[in-house]
Design a protein around this motif. Sequence first.
Motif, PDB file in Angstrom:
ATOM      1  N   PHE A 208       0.847  -1.198   0.000  1.00  0.00           N
ATOM      2  CA  PHE A 208       0.000   0.000   0.000  1.00  0.00           C
ATOM      3  C   PHE A 208       0.877   1.242   0.000  1.00  0.00           C
ATOM      4  CE2 PHE A 208      -3.994  -1.817   2.346  1.00  0.00           C
ATOM      5  CZ  PHE A 208      -4.040  -2.869   1.440  1.00  0.00           C
ATOM      6  N   THR A 209       0.381   2.297  -0.645  1.00  0.00           N
ATOM      7  CA  THR A 209       1.073   3.583  -0.659  1.00  0.00           C
ATOM      8  C   THR A 209       0.062   4.693  -0.410  1.00  0.00           C
ATOM      9  OG1 THR A 209       2.686   2.772  -2.273  1.00  0.00           O
ATOM     10  CG2 THR A 209       2.528   5.156  -1.976  1.00  0.00           C
ATOM     11  N   ILE A 210       0.314   5.481   0.624  1.00  0.00           N
ATOM     12  CA  ILE A 210      -0.545   6.622   0.933  1.00  0.00           C
ATOM     13  C   ILE A 210       0.081   7.879   0.343  1.00  0.00           C
ATOM     14  CG2 ILE A 210       0.562   7.029   3.179  1.00  0.00           C
ATOM     15  CD1 ILE A 210      -2.199   7.856   4.258  1.00  0.00           C
ATOM     16  N   SER A 211      -0.751   8.758  -0.176  1.00  0.00           N
ATOM     17  CA  SER A 211      -0.261  10.016  -0.734  1.00  0.00           C
ATOM     18  C   SER A 211      -1.332  11.088  -0.527  1.00  0.00           C
ATOM     19  CB  SER A 211       0.073   9.872  -2.220  1.00  0.00           C
ATOM     20  OG  SER A 211      -1.075   9.496  -2.957  1.00  0.00           O
ATOM     21  N   ARG A 212      -0.956  12.329  -0.792  1.00  0.00           N
ATOM     22  CA  ARG A 212      -1.909  13.412  -0.581  1.00  0.00           C
ATOM     23  C   ARG A 212      -1.720  14.500  -1.623  1.00  0.00           C
ATOM     24  NH1 ARG A 212      -1.069  15.252   5.256  1.00  0.00           N
ATOM     25  NH2 ARG A 212      -2.382  17.049   4.704  1.00  0.00           N
ATOM     26  N   ASP A 213      -2.812  15.201  -1.917  1.00  0.00           N
ATOM     27  CA  ASP A 213      -2.790  16.364  -2.795  1.00  0.00           C
ATOM     28  C   ASP A 213      -3.329  17.517  -1.959  1.00  0.00           C
ATOM     29  OD1 ASP A 213      -3.312  18.405  -4.619  1.00  0.00           O
ATOM     30  OD2 ASP A 213      -3.791  16.993  -6.232  1.00  0.00           O
ATOM     31  N   ASN A 214      -2.434  18.346  -1.455  1.00  0.00           N
ATOM     32  CA  ASN A 214      -2.844  19.419  -0.542  1.00  0.00           C
ATOM     33  C   ASN A 214      -3.707  20.464  -1.237  1.00  0.00           C
ATOM     34  OD1 ASN A 214      -1.460  18.232   1.614  1.00  0.00           O
ATOM     35  ND2 ASN A 214       0.437  19.297   1.099  1.00  0.00           N
ATOM     36  N   ALA A 215      -3.521  20.636  -2.533  1.00  0.00           N
ATOM     37  CA  ALA A 215      -4.322  21.615  -3.263  1.00  0.00           C
ATOM     38  C   ALA A 215      -5.770  21.179  -3.394  1.00  0.00           C
ATOM     39  CB  ALA A 215      -3.721  21.853  -4.643  1.00  0.00           C
ATOM     40  N   LYS A 216      -5.992  19.863  -3.330  1.00  0.00           N
ATOM     41  CA  LYS A 216      -7.345  19.324  -3.509  1.00  0.00           C
ATOM     42  C   LYS A 216      -7.943  18.804  -2.202  1.00  0.00           C
ATOM     43  CE  LYS A 216      -6.641  17.879  -8.313  1.00  0.00           C
ATOM     44  NZ  LYS A 216      -6.667  16.736  -9.265  1.00  0.00           N
ATOM     45  N   ASN A 217      -7.215  18.957  -1.085  1.00  0.00           N
ATOM     46  CA  ASN A 217      -7.688  18.412   0.206  1.00  0.00           C
ATOM     47  C   ASN A 217      -8.057  16.943   0.071  1.00  0.00           C
ATOM     48  OD1 ASN A 217      -7.352  20.960   1.279  1.00  0.00           O
ATOM     49  ND2 ASN A 217      -9.534  21.450   1.353  1.00  0.00           N
ATOM     50  N   THR A 218      -7.220  16.205  -0.611  1.00  0.00           N
ATOM     51  CA  THR A 218      -7.526  14.807  -0.915  1.00  0.00           C
ATOM     52  C   THR A 218      -6.347  13.912  -0.519  1.00  0.00           C
ATOM     53  OG1 THR A 218      -8.983  15.437  -2.738  1.00  0.00           O
ATOM     54  CG2 THR A 218      -8.136  13.187  -2.751  1.00  0.00           C
ATOM     55  N   VAL A 219      -6.671  12.759   0.012  1.00  0.00           N
ATOM     56  CA  VAL A 219      -5.658  11.758   0.341  1.00  0.00           C
ATOM     57  C   VAL A 219      -6.011  10.471  -0.407  1.00  0.00           C
ATOM     58  CG1 VAL A 219      -6.886  11.004   2.423  1.00  0.00           C
ATOM     59  CG2 VAL A 219      -4.438  10.630   2.230  1.00  0.00           C
ATOM     60  N   TYR A 220      -4.999   9.759  -0.813  1.00  0.00           N
ATOM     61  CA  TYR A 220      -5.170   8.552  -1.624  1.00  0.00           C
ATOM     62  C   TYR A 220      -4.543   7.342  -0.925  1.00  0.00           C
ATOM     63  CZ  TYR A 220      -5.844  12.178  -5.151  1.00  0.00           C
ATOM     64  OH  TYR A 220      -6.284  13.280  -5.834  1.00  0.00           O
ATOM     65  N   LEU A 221      -5.018   6.164  -1.299  1.00  0.00           N
ATOM     66  CA  LEU A 221      -4.391   4.925  -0.855  1.00  0.00           C
ATOM     67  C   LEU A 221      -4.326   3.994  -2.057  1.00  0.00           C
ATOM     68  CD1 LEU A 221      -3.215   3.509   1.669  1.00  0.00           C
ATOM     69  CD2 LEU A 221      -5.432   2.362   1.892  1.00  0.00           C
ATOM     70  N   GLN A 222      -3.135   3.818  -2.584  1.00  0.00           N
ATOM     71  CA  GLN A 222      -2.905   2.862  -3.666  1.00  0.00           C
ATOM     72  C   GLN A 222      -2.658   1.504  -3.029  1.00  0.00           C
ATOM     73  OE1 GLN A 222      -2.924   3.258  -7.129  1.00  0.00           O
ATOM     74  NE2 GLN A 222      -2.740   1.021  -7.124  1.00  0.00           N
ATOM     75  N   MET A 223      -3.470   0.537  -3.399  1.00  0.00           N
ATOM     76  CA  MET A 223      -3.386  -0.801  -2.815  1.00  0.00           C
ATOM     77  C   MET A 223      -3.064  -1.796  -3.910  1.00  0.00           C
ATOM     78  SD  MET A 223      -6.589  -0.679  -0.145  1.00  0.00           S
ATOM     79  CE  MET A 223      -7.808  -0.787  -1.434  1.00  0.00           C
ATOM     80  N   ASN A 224      -1.926  -2.434  -3.816  1.00  0.00           N
ATOM     81  CA  ASN A 224      -1.489  -3.438  -4.778  1.00  0.00           C
ATOM     82  C   ASN A 224      -1.378  -4.798  -4.101  1.00  0.00           C
ATOM     83  OD1 ASN A 224      -1.182  -1.350  -6.705  1.00  0.00           O
ATOM     84  ND2 ASN A 224       0.930  -0.989  -6.076  1.00  0.00           N
ATOM     85  N   SER A 225      -1.298  -5.829  -4.909  1.00  0.00           N
ATOM     86  CA  SER A 225      -1.148  -7.202  -4.386  1.00  0.00           C
ATOM     87  C   SER A 225      -2.160  -7.482  -3.284  1.00  0.00           C
ATOM     88  CB  SER A 225       0.277  -7.410  -3.862  1.00  0.00           C
ATOM     89  OG  SER A 225       1.232  -7.156  -4.867  1.00  0.00           O
ATOM     90  N   LEU A 226      -3.388  -7.155  -3.549  1.00  0.00           N
ATOM     91  CA  LEU A 226      -4.426  -7.290  -2.528  1.00  0.00           C
ATOM     92  C   LEU A 226      -4.654  -8.746  -2.150  1.00  0.00           C
ATOM     93  CD1 LEU A 226      -6.795  -4.513  -3.806  1.00  0.00           C
ATOM     94  CD2 LEU A 226      -5.929  -4.685  -1.473  1.00  0.00           C
ATOM     95  N   LYS A 227      -4.976  -8.929  -0.879  1.00  0.00           N
ATOM     96  CA  LYS A 227      -5.212 -10.256  -0.321  1.00  0.00           C
ATOM     97  C   LYS A 227      -6.625 -10.319   0.259  1.00  0.00           C
ATOM     98  CE  LYS A 227      -0.375 -10.471   1.183  1.00  0.00           C
ATOM     99  NZ  LYS A 227       0.543 -10.674   2.344  1.00  0.00           N
ATOM    100  N   PRO A 228      -7.184 -11.503   0.390  1.00  0.00           N
ATOM    101  CA  PRO A 228      -8.526 -11.612   0.987  1.00  0.00           C
ATOM    102  C   PRO A 228      -8.615 -10.957   2.362  1.00  0.00           C
ATOM    103  CG  PRO A 228      -7.954 -13.663  -0.085  1.00  0.00           C
ATOM    104  CD  PRO A 228      -6.722 -12.801  -0.145  1.00  0.00           C
ATOM    105  N   GLU A 229      -7.539 -10.995   3.118  1.00  0.00           N
ATOM    106  CA  GLU A 229      -7.572 -10.388   4.459  1.00  0.00           C
ATOM    107  C   GLU A 229      -7.566  -8.864   4.430  1.00  0.00           C
ATOM    108  OE1 GLU A 229      -5.432 -12.737   3.315  1.00  0.00           O
ATOM    109  OE2 GLU A 229      -3.399 -12.427   4.126  1.00  0.00           O
ATOM    110  N   ASP A 230      -7.436  -8.275   3.255  1.00  0.00           N
ATOM    111  CA  ASP A 230      -7.576  -6.821   3.115  1.00  0.00           C
ATOM    112  C   ASP A 230      -9.045  -6.406   2.985  1.00  0.00           C
ATOM    113  OD1 ASP A 230      -4.688  -6.906   1.018  1.00  0.00           O
ATOM    114  OD2 ASP A 230      -4.769  -6.249   3.110  1.00  0.00           O
ATOM    115  N   THR A 231      -9.930  -7.380   2.875  1.00  0.00           N
ATOM    116  CA  THR A 231     -11.359  -7.079   2.757  1.00  0.00           C
ATOM    117  C   THR A 231     -11.848  -6.323   3.987  1.00  0.00           C
ATOM    118  OG1 THR A 231     -11.814  -8.968   1.336  1.00  0.00           O
ATOM    119  CG2 THR A 231     -13.664  -8.102   2.623  1.00  0.00           C
ATOM    120  N   ALA A 232     -12.433  -5.165   3.759  1.00  0.00           N
ATOM    121  CA  ALA A 232     -12.874  -4.303   4.866  1.00  0.00           C
ATOM    122  C   ALA A 232     -13.551  -3.068   4.283  1.00  0.00           C
ATOM    123  CB  ALA A 232     -11.695  -3.871   5.723  1.00  0.00           C
TER     124      ALA A 232
END
Length: 116
Positions: free
Chosen positions: A67-91
């Motif tokens: 997972f990689t968290i990032s933010r765009d301060n100009a847009k008041n937005t935060v992102y979470l890029q999730m790769n190689s997802l596993k069943p235990e990431d279900t939530a």
Amino acid sequence: QVQLVESGGGLVQPGGSLRLSCAASRSVFSVGVMNWYRRAPGKERELVATITVHASTYYKDSVKGRFTISRDNAKNTVYLQMNSLKPEDTAVYYCNSPPFAAQNFWGQGTQVTVSS
């Protein structure tokens, strides 16, 4: 107005990827620290990733390197890029800043389901 709007969830196969977005109101985003949390069925909500105003990051051990968290301060937005997802990431995934989380103010979250 205090607002948190998460989006980008969905159904994905194991090994797949998703990118979550969270649009926050200025009052929330201006705190500086932004977190992604998740709540799996039957479990407590847990902290997944953190990003500071200077883009320092923290990750829960089980998502490090995926997972990689990032933010765009100009847009008041935060992102979470999730790769190689596993069943235990279900939530249901939520974003928030610590003081608003402490007041139990939350958005609706976005459902992530990892299943074949």
